[in-house]
Design a protein around this motif. Sequence first.
Motif, PDB file in Angstrom:
ATOM      1  N   PRO A 115       0.718  -1.028  -0.142  1.00 13.50           N
ATOM      2  CA  PRO A 115      -0.135   0.003  -0.028  1.00 13.50           C
ATOM      3  C   PRO A 115       0.885   1.260   0.068  1.00 13.50           C
ATOM      4  O   PRO A 115       1.776   1.340   0.697  1.00 13.50           O
ATOM      5  CB  PRO A 115      -0.614  -0.194   1.328  1.00 13.50           C
ATOM      6  CG  PRO A 115      -0.678  -1.589   1.620  1.00 13.50           C
ATOM      7  CD  PRO A 115       0.625  -2.170   1.258  1.00 13.50           C
ATOM      8  N   GLY A 116       0.446   2.326  -0.827  1.00 20.17           N
ATOM      9  CA  GLY A 116       1.249   3.563  -0.952  1.00 20.17           C
ATOM     10  C   GLY A 116       2.400   3.303  -1.678  1.00 20.17           C
ATOM     11  O   GLY A 116       3.073   4.372  -2.061  1.00 20.17           O
ATOM     12  N   LYS A 117       2.628   2.274  -2.432  1.00 19.18           N
ATOM     13  CA  LYS A 117       4.207   2.147  -3.201  1.00 19.18           C
ATOM     14  C   LYS A 117       3.941   1.749  -4.585  1.00 19.18           C
ATOM     15  O   LYS A 117       2.747   0.762  -4.628  1.00 19.18           O
ATOM     16  CB  LYS A 117       5.136   1.607  -2.398  1.00 19.18           C
ATOM     17  CG  LYS A 117       5.734   1.947  -1.304  1.00 19.18           C
ATOM     18  CD  LYS A 117       6.921   1.124  -0.930  1.00 19.18           C
ATOM     19  CE  LYS A 117       7.539   1.876   0.290  1.00 19.18           C
ATOM     20  NZ  LYS A 117       8.952   1.565   0.774  1.00 19.18           N
ATOM     21  N   PRO A 118       4.438   1.996  -5.515  1.00 18.19           N
ATOM     22  CA  PRO A 118       4.128   1.419  -6.920  1.00 18.19           C
ATOM     23  C   PRO A 118       4.402  -0.128  -6.997  1.00 18.19           C
ATOM     24  O   PRO A 118       5.437  -0.416  -6.200  1.00 18.19           O
ATOM     25  CB  PRO A 118       5.317   2.054  -7.874  1.00 18.19           C
ATOM     26  CG  PRO A 118       6.097   2.652  -6.807  1.00 18.19           C
ATOM     27  CD  PRO A 118       5.456   2.783  -5.733  1.00 18.19           C
ATOM     28  N   VAL A 169      15.563 -12.660 -16.269  1.00 16.83           N
ATOM     29  CA  VAL A 169      15.096 -12.172 -15.340  1.00 16.83           C
ATOM     30  C   VAL A 169      14.772 -10.664 -15.599  1.00 16.83           C
ATOM     31  O   VAL A 169      15.809 -10.039 -15.846  1.00 16.83           O
ATOM     32  CB  VAL A 169      15.888 -12.375 -14.048  1.00 16.83           C
ATOM     33  CG1 VAL A 169      15.112 -11.589 -12.635  1.00 16.83           C
ATOM     34  CG2 VAL A 169      16.052 -13.751 -13.595  1.00 16.83           C
ATOM     35  N   THR A 170      13.801 -10.264 -15.338  1.00 17.75           N
ATOM     36  CA  THR A 170      13.237  -8.830 -15.613  1.00 17.75           C
ATOM     37  C   THR A 170      12.653  -8.096 -14.246  1.00 17.75           C
ATOM     38  O   THR A 170      11.771  -8.832 -13.905  1.00 17.75           O
ATOM     39  CB  THR A 170      12.253  -8.414 -16.846  1.00 17.75           C
ATOM     40  OG1 THR A 170      13.248  -8.991 -18.181  1.00 17.75           O
ATOM     41  CG2 THR A 170      12.021  -7.008 -16.924  1.00 17.75           C
ATOM     42  N   VAL A 171      12.898  -7.113 -13.774  1.00 15.45           N
ATOM     43  CA  VAL A 171      12.253  -6.408 -12.622  1.00 15.45           C
ATOM     44  C   VAL A 171      11.758  -5.019 -13.197  1.00 15.45           C
ATOM     45  O   VAL A 171      12.420  -4.525 -13.748  1.00 15.45           O
ATOM     46  CB  VAL A 171      13.124  -6.144 -11.464  1.00 15.45           C
ATOM     47  CG1 VAL A 171      12.468  -5.725 -10.214  1.00 15.45           C
ATOM     48  CG2 VAL A 171      14.030  -7.626 -11.135  1.00 15.45           C
ATOM     49  N   LEU A 172      10.380  -4.739 -13.010  1.00 14.13           N
ATOM     50  CA  LEU A 172       9.778  -3.661 -13.438  1.00 14.13           C
ATOM     51  C   LEU A 172       9.244  -3.002 -12.060  1.00 14.13           C
ATOM     52  O   LEU A 172       8.274  -3.536 -11.525  1.00 14.13           O
ATOM     53  CB  LEU A 172       8.777  -3.944 -14.538  1.00 14.13           C
ATOM     54  CG  LEU A 172       7.914  -2.765 -14.733  1.00 14.13           C
ATOM     55  CD1 LEU A 172       8.771  -1.652 -15.587  1.00 14.13           C
ATOM     56  CD2 LEU A 172       6.700  -3.449 -15.958  1.00 14.13           C
ATOM     57  N   ARG A 173       9.769  -1.713 -11.792  1.00 14.84           N
ATOM     58  CA  ARG A 173       9.223  -1.100 -10.769  1.00 14.84           C
ATOM     59  C   ARG A 173       8.296   0.092 -11.450  1.00 14.84           C
ATOM     60  O   ARG A 173       8.863   0.795 -12.076  1.00 14.84           O
ATOM     61  CB  ARG A 173      10.220  -0.445  -9.998  1.00 14.84           C
ATOM     62  CG  ARG A 173       9.503   0.519  -8.787  1.00 14.84           C
ATOM     63  CD  ARG A 173      10.402   1.041  -7.782  1.00 14.84           C
ATOM     64  NE  ARG A 173      11.859   0.892  -8.033  1.00 14.84           N
ATOM     65  CZ  ARG A 173      12.753   0.817  -6.998  1.00 14.84           C
ATOM     66  NH1 ARG A 173      12.292   1.010  -5.660  1.00 14.84           N
ATOM     67  NH2 ARG A 173      13.861   0.721  -7.257  1.00 14.84           N
ATOM     68  N   ASN A 174       6.893  -0.138 -11.329  1.00 13.62           N
ATOM     69  CA  ASN A 174       6.230   0.811 -11.962  1.00 13.62           C
ATOM     70  C   ASN A 174       6.342   2.216 -11.473  1.00 13.62           C
ATOM     71  O   ASN A 174       6.831   2.683 -10.525  1.00 13.62           O
ATOM     72  CB  ASN A 174       4.604   0.529 -11.632  1.00 13.62           C
ATOM     73  CG  ASN A 174       4.340  -0.967 -12.393  1.00 13.62           C
ATOM     74  OD1 ASN A 174       5.110  -1.511 -12.741  1.00 13.62           O
ATOM     75  ND2 ASN A 174       2.966  -1.037 -12.501  1.00 13.62           N
ATOM     76  N   GLY A 220       6.237  10.690  -8.249  1.00 11.48           N
ATOM     77  CA  GLY A 220       7.483  11.533  -8.730  1.00 11.48           C
ATOM     78  C   GLY A 220       8.667  10.526  -9.215  1.00 11.48           C
ATOM     79  O   GLY A 220       9.582  11.151  -9.592  1.00 11.48           O
ATOM     80  N   ARG A 221       8.378   9.350  -9.362  1.00 10.78           N
ATOM     81  CA  ARG A 221       9.469   8.595  -9.777  1.00 10.78           C
ATOM     82  C   ARG A 221       9.140   7.910 -11.294  1.00 10.78           C
ATOM     83  O   ARG A 221       7.955   7.398 -11.313  1.00 10.78           O
ATOM     84  CB  ARG A 221       9.622   7.224  -8.856  1.00 10.78           C
ATOM     85  CG  ARG A 221      10.830   7.680  -8.004  1.00 10.78           C
ATOM     86  CD  ARG A 221      11.217   6.301  -7.443  1.00 10.78           C
ATOM     87  NE  ARG A 221      12.394   5.757  -8.114  1.00 10.78           N
ATOM     88  CZ  ARG A 221      13.472   5.178  -7.666  1.00 10.78           C
ATOM     89  NH1 ARG A 221      13.578   4.936  -6.223  1.00 10.78           N
ATOM     90  NH2 ARG A 221      14.244   4.566  -8.235  1.00 10.78           N
ATOM     91  N   ALA A 222       9.895   8.023 -12.195  1.00 11.72           N
ATOM     92  CA  ALA A 222       9.499   7.153 -13.322  1.00 11.72           C
ATOM     93  C   ALA A 222       9.535   5.761 -13.336  1.00 11.72           C
ATOM     94  O   ALA A 222      10.381   5.379 -12.472  1.00 11.72           O
ATOM     95  CB  ALA A 222      10.513   7.561 -14.520  1.00 11.72           C
ATOM     96  N   ARG A 235      11.180  -1.503   0.378  1.00 13.95           N
ATOM     97  CA  ARG A 235      10.820  -0.910   1.369  1.00 13.95           C
ATOM     98  C   ARG A 235      11.349   0.565   1.539  1.00 13.95           C
ATOM     99  O   ARG A 235      10.710   1.428   1.964  1.00 13.95           O
ATOM    100  CB  ARG A 235      10.949  -1.666   2.729  1.00 13.95           C
ATOM    101  CG  ARG A 235      10.081  -2.893   2.873  1.00 13.95           C
ATOM    102  CD  ARG A 235      10.140  -3.314   4.253  1.00 13.95           C
ATOM    103  NE  ARG A 235       9.403  -4.667   4.204  1.00 13.95           N
ATOM    104  CZ  ARG A 235       9.595  -5.723   5.163  1.00 13.95           C
ATOM    105  NH1 ARG A 235      10.522  -5.561   6.128  1.00 13.95           N
ATOM    106  NH2 ARG A 235       8.913  -6.722   5.294  1.00 13.95           N
ATOM    107  N   THR A 236      12.641   0.503   1.132  1.00 17.67           N
ATOM    108  CA  THR A 236      13.333   1.879   1.479  1.00 17.67           C
ATOM    109  C   THR A 236      13.529   2.528   0.126  1.00 17.67           C
ATOM    110  O   THR A 236      13.981   3.589   0.025  1.00 17.67           O
ATOM    111  CB  THR A 236      14.847   1.584   2.128  1.00 17.67           C
ATOM    112  OG1 THR A 236      15.448   0.856   1.234  1.00 17.67           O
ATOM    113  CG2 THR A 236      14.621   1.096   3.475  1.00 17.67           C
ATOM    114  N   ASN A 237      13.323   1.703  -0.907  1.00 15.62           N
ATOM    115  CA  ASN A 237      13.476   2.354  -2.577  1.00 15.62           C
ATOM    116  C   ASN A 237      14.995   2.599  -2.572  1.00 15.62           C
ATOM    117  O   ASN A 237      15.443   3.587  -3.359  1.00 15.62           O
ATOM    118  CB  ASN A 237      12.660   3.548  -2.831  1.00 15.62           C
ATOM    119  CG  ASN A 237      10.958   3.141  -2.969  1.00 15.62           C
ATOM    120  OD1 ASN A 237      10.907   2.127  -3.406  1.00 15.62           O
ATOM    121  ND2 ASN A 237      10.234   4.109  -2.656  1.00 15.62           N
TER     122      ASN A 237
END
Length: 193
Positions: free
Chosen positions: A91-94, A118-123, A127-129, A172-174
């Motif tokens: 919750p609250g994170k992409p 292996v592919t990791v996609l952070r949506n 304010g982060r692309a 958790r900490t990005n």
Amino acid sequence: MTSRLLFGVLLVILVLLAALSLWLNQPARTLSPTQDNGSRRTPDYVVENFSAIRMGNEGIARHTLIAKRMVHYPDDDTTDVENPHFIDTEPGKPPVQVTADQAKMSANGEDIYLTGNVTVLRNAGKGRAETTMTTSLLHLMPDDDIAKTDKPVVITETNAVIKAVGMEMNNRTNVTRLLSQVKVVHDNARKPL
């Protein structure tokens, strides 16, 4: 005479059916110790084309696993997964999505080792692309929101491509740590997020 012939035919059919059922109930032939090189493992279940959701304490979906095939081995309580698609939602994170060719999961899914493409996609979010990372091996620890590898990685962001060997990512900490041989190609033209 026809009743005797009919009785004889029925008797032969019954004997054949009894022999067939005995043969079908025989256990599969096992290899002798000299034939078995120890590489054979017997799964206790196989699941195809499935999805599984792990709920958090608050009753909200935290981790989703979608895959083509899953094979569980009772001898060490590990699970092999074909074409896994792992989605972590907090919750609250992409959301963070991870795909690979194969995965091996430890008991209770505490450790997941992904291999092959292996592919990791952070949506994108807050304010982060969007960020994409590729590698050949990734160790996921879903309960700790950590992903790490000691293999080469390529991270692609809106205005940069980063290459390194070894990476630790904490959702958790990005914070993402690159461990060695870091090379960055940065696009001078800033693009809006």
